[in-house]
Design an enzyme around this catalytic site. Structure first.
Site, PDB file in Angstrom:
ATOM      1  N   GLU A 270      -5.358  -9.282   0.444  1.00 23.37           N
ATOM      2  CA  GLU A 270      -5.803  -9.201   1.485  1.00 23.37           C
ATOM      3  C   GLU A 270      -7.185  -9.051   1.557  1.00 23.37           C
ATOM      4  O   GLU A 270      -7.663  -8.178   1.086  1.00 23.37           O
ATOM      5  CB  GLU A 270      -5.110  -8.291   2.379  1.00 23.37           C
ATOM      6  CG  GLU A 270      -3.276  -8.304   2.499  1.00 23.37           C
ATOM      7  CD  GLU A 270      -2.915  -7.215   3.322  1.00 23.37           C
ATOM      8  OE1 GLU A 270      -3.612  -6.340   4.003  1.00 23.37           O
ATOM      9  OE2 GLU A 270      -1.655  -6.916   2.900  1.00 23.37           O
TER      10      GLU A 270
ATOM     11  N   GLU B 118       0.883  -1.291   0.120  1.00 21.77           N
ATOM     12  CA  GLU B 118      -0.008  -0.125   0.065  1.00 21.77           C
ATOM     13  C   GLU B 118       0.969   1.349  -0.022  1.00 21.77           C
ATOM     14  O   GLU B 118       0.615   2.260   0.994  1.00 21.77           O
ATOM     15  CB  GLU B 118      -0.866  -0.015   1.280  1.00 21.77           C
ATOM     16  CG  GLU B 118      -1.909  -1.141   1.109  1.00 21.77           C
ATOM     17  CD  GLU B 118      -3.142  -1.086   2.413  1.00 21.77           C
ATOM     18  OE1 GLU B 118      -2.899  -0.235   3.255  1.00 21.77           O
ATOM     19  OE2 GLU B 118      -3.907  -1.878   2.079  1.00 21.77           O
TER      20      GLU B 118
END
Length: 498
Positions: free
Chosen positions: A264, A117
């Site tokens: 995820e 991220e």
């Protein structure tokens, strides 16, 4: 055509279709006080028949332990190594040599996740992200490994703006100089767009607009489905809506044929007082439904039938993680390998063998409020139509004569009578599912053979001997039956965007 040739062709088609199917993997976090050894981690993966794992680094001991298992592994360049790899072709080549090539072919490394991220967590490093991906890919090409090992980077879904309805979604324009060359790289190399999808946070941050049922994949009647007014596509869960928002955002930059892999996704099984929906039951429902949804290869409304492989976050509860309590409770297993809860994966294949729904029991939570236990016990033996005869004095389950013991028997009988369905072991929060057989002495609980339990329509009802004389059994259902609940609070795009 000869029959043998035809059979071979059909076999090849079946194998090709199997290879194209979605898979469910797990993330292996290590912020655990008593972290199991790499060999123990791998033993758990094999026992649970998990064939895909993502590591947050390229730990030597883990990669060695994974050798000769066939488990497909995604290794990661941690964020603290990104700058070095993104500024030097030689450093990237050395990283591939040490962390990938050195373990192939024994360890089945199939991907490199570059950072985590990056655009939202360390935006100052964004400009080296695509160079790092290119340098790593060039090193793989030089080692003739680029066909096996794909390079990508996982994104937070926060980079997608105006994501509801999905057809209006677009990427944050701040990142256009990074995302356009990145998407070009993914399309050219055949690597997936890695996306982290957390319906839990979408639900928590929606201020009641997103309903819990919609976040947990619970079945919705057609009139409760969310409809994208622009495409008329119907959405029954947050997961699909977020993925389609990403598809539309990618298409907004005129890129096609880039598949999405969810690196995820999960739901916490515990949280602080301000996180009331971080519960074992909700985590069980979300991950059980997620696994079934992914393995059914249903795809999404925008791309039906296109598989969306997904990695569950995560294998272990990470008790050493900082932050709120929920951060420590995303795992499927405790550090000792015991399941945090029992997934309900009937008909979803063999992945994640902690689906022991034929060997689970519903018992009273130790130390639960006795008044609440009594009320739930009275409900089970009354409106719940549980045969509580074995709890009468002189019967096998009378001793020990206390409300917790009697409630456990009644709860377990109701749980099995209802087919061990998700949500039937709650009883206003005083019951929990366990894999430990609570049978004792001559008292055999349902699930341990069911000798004392009746699983049909029960007419012989007996109140608890602990009940207050003359008191009527309160109308206290264990929880709203999820199969017939009125589903409220959904995001109805029909009315919001028409």
């Amino acid at each position: 055509m000869a029959p043998s040739v035809l059979l071979l062709l059909l076999f090849a088609v079946v194998i090709a279709l199997a290879d194209e199917g979605a898979f469910v993997g797990v993330n292996v976090g290590t912020d655990v006080t008593n972290m199991p050894s790499p060999t123990q981690v791998v033993a758990l993966l094999k026992k649970q028949q998990i064939h895909d794992a993502r590591l947050y680094d390229a730990d030597r001991a883990m990669l060695t332990a994974l050798a000769n298992t066939g488990i497909r592994v995604v290794v990661s360049v941690p964020n603290n190594q990104l700058l070095a790899v993104g500024q030097s072709n030689a450093t990237a080549a050395n990283w591939v040599a040490r962390n990938v090539a050195a373990y192939l072919p024994a360890t089945n490394i199939t991907g490199i996740a570059v950072g985590s991220e990056v655009l939202t967590s360390i935006p100052n490093a964004a400009l080296v992200l695509v160079p790092a991906m290119n340098f790593l890919h060039s090193a793989l090409v030089a080692a003739n490994l680029d066909r096996q090992v794909k390079v990508s980077t996982p994104h937070s879904s926060d980079i997608i703006l105006d994501s509801f309805p999905p057809s209006q979604a677009f990427f944050n324009r701040t990142w256009t100089p990074v995302l356009v060359p990145m998407l070009s790289f993914l399309q050219k190399t055949g690597a997936p767009f890695m996306l982290n999808v957390y319906p839990y946070y979408v639900y928590m941050q929606s201020n009641g607009i997103i309903g819990l049922d919609y976040a947990l994949f619970r079945p919705l009647p057609p009139n409760k489905e969310a409809v994208d007014a622009n495409t008329l596509l119907h959405y029954t869960n947050v997961f699909d809506a977020v993925i389609d928002a990403a598809y539309f955002a990618i298409a907004d930059f005129n890129f096609t044929n880039i598949k999405i892999v969810v690196l995820e996704s999960g739901w916490p099984s515990g949280g602080d007082s301000n996180e009331p929906d971080a519960t074992i039951d909700n985590a069980d429902q979300y991950n059980s439904n997620l696994v079934k949804h992914v393995l059914n290869n249903t795809g999404t409304p925008k791309h039906p039938g296109v598989p969306v492989s997904t990695y569950i976050y995560e294998l272990y509860n990470e008790d050493a993680r900082p932050g709120p309590m929920s951060e420590k409770n995303w795992g499927l297993f405790n550090a000792d390998g015991s399941p945090v809860y029992t997934l309900h994966l009937t008909d979803s294949g063999v992945v994640l063998a902690n689906d022991t729904t034929n060997q689970t029991y519903c018992v009273a939570i130790s130390g639960a409020d006795k008044k609440l236990l009594q009320a739930a016990l009275d409900w089970a033996c009354g409106p719940g139509k549980v045969d509580c005869t074995p709890l009468l004095q002189g019967q096998p389950c009378y001793d020990p004569d206390n409300v917790e013991s009697h409630a456990s028997y009644a709860f377990d009988t109701y749980y099995h009578k209802m087919g061990m369905a998700v949500g039937t072991c709650d009883f206003k929060g005083v019951a929990t599912v366990t894999t430990t057989d609570p049978s004792h002495d001559s008292c055999s609980f349902p699930g341990s053979g069911g000798k004392n339990g009746t699983f049909g329509n029960i007419t012989s009802l007996a109140p608890s001997t602990n009940a207050t004389a003359g008191s009527a059994a309160p109308q206290l259902p264990p929880r709203v039956d999820f199969r017939s609940a009125i589903l409220l609070g959904l995001l109805l795009w029909n009315s919001l965007f028409l």
